[in-house]
Design an enzyme around this catalytic site. Structure first.
Site, PDB file in Angstrom:
ATOM      1  N   ALA A  74       0.822  -1.209   0.000  1.00  0.00           N
ATOM      2  CA  ALA A  74       0.000   0.000   0.000  1.00  0.00           C
ATOM      3  C   ALA A  74       0.857   1.260   0.000  1.00  0.00           C
ATOM      4  O   ALA A  74       0.628   2.189  -0.788  1.00  0.00           O
ATOM      5  CB  ALA A  74      -0.935  -0.006   1.211  1.00  0.00           C
ATOM      6  N   GLU A  75       1.865   1.307   0.863  1.00  0.00           N
ATOM      7  CA  GLU A  75       2.710   2.509   0.937  1.00  0.00           C
ATOM      8  C   GLU A  75       3.491   2.715  -0.354  1.00  0.00           C
ATOM      9  O   GLU A  75       3.641   3.836  -0.818  1.00  0.00           O
ATOM     10  CB  GLU A  75       3.662   2.444   2.126  1.00  0.00           C
ATOM     11  N   THR A  76       3.964   1.646  -0.945  1.00  0.00           N
ATOM     12  CA  THR A  76       4.699   1.750  -2.200  1.00  0.00           C
ATOM     13  C   THR A  76       3.827   2.354  -3.293  1.00  0.00           C
ATOM     14  O   THR A  76       4.210   3.322  -3.956  1.00  0.00           O
ATOM     15  CB  THR A  76       5.212   0.358  -2.638  1.00  0.00           C
TER      16      THR A  76
END
Length: 182
Positions: A74-76
């Protein structure tokens, strides 16, 4: 976990970064951690970022997809969207990440799709939906990134220092060396 395949970027984005001599595939890759857990970014624009990750190798002791692996995916994806929104003059720095895990997955591939919730001058927020191979929602996430001014072209090195800056272990500047990777 293999090489990063060619990411689909909008033509105007490719031209903007190519004019600066920037390798978009390297810049917007999943990085070392993403590579270790097998993230593959397959589509990237400020409006939509898509990536996949294998469940195998990313499980917790019960054999289910680890929530931390979903958070990395998700953060990527959200960070890539924020960086593309900010353009070449900005860098995106995650300041908040929230993940809700809906169901367990034991095998296969999960796919994350990041779409913007807010795209401003100083922040960008993306919602990321991670689904299993049967299109069932596994995780809902949201990331907010701060958009900071990027260092001037040619001033940034792989260690984040400016060219010609040499530091000792104590952090004191020792001189105007020419090796920016030391």
């Amino acid at each position: 976990m293999g090489e990063q395949p060619s990411v689909k970027f909008p033509h105007e984005v490719l031209e903007e970064y190519a004019a600066l001599g920037v390798d978009l595939t390297a810049l917007f890759s999943a990085g070392h951690l993403g590579s270790r857990i097998g993230i593959q970014v397959v589509e990237a624009s400020a409006e939509r970022v898509v990536g996949t990750m294998p469940v195998e190798g990313n499980t917790q002791p019960y054999g289910l997809l680890h929530g931390g692996a979903s958070a990395v995916l998700a953060e990527t994806l959200g960070s890539i969207g924020a960086m593309l929104h900010g353009g070449v003059s900005k860098i995106a720095v995650g300041v908040d990440l929230n993940c809700t895990h809906h169901r367990g997955v034991r095998s296969g591939l999960v796919t994350g799709v990041a779409t913007p919730v807010h795209r401003g001058r100083s922040t960008a927020t993306y919602e990321i939906v991670i689904s299993d191979e049967r299109q069932r929602r596994v995780c809902s996430a949201r990331i907010t990134c701060l958009l900071r001014d990027a260092p001037a072209t040619g001033d940034r090195t792989t260690e984040g220092r400016t060219a010609g800056e040499d530091r000792t272990a104590g952090g004191q500047t020792t001189g105007a060396g020419t090796d920016s990777t030391a």
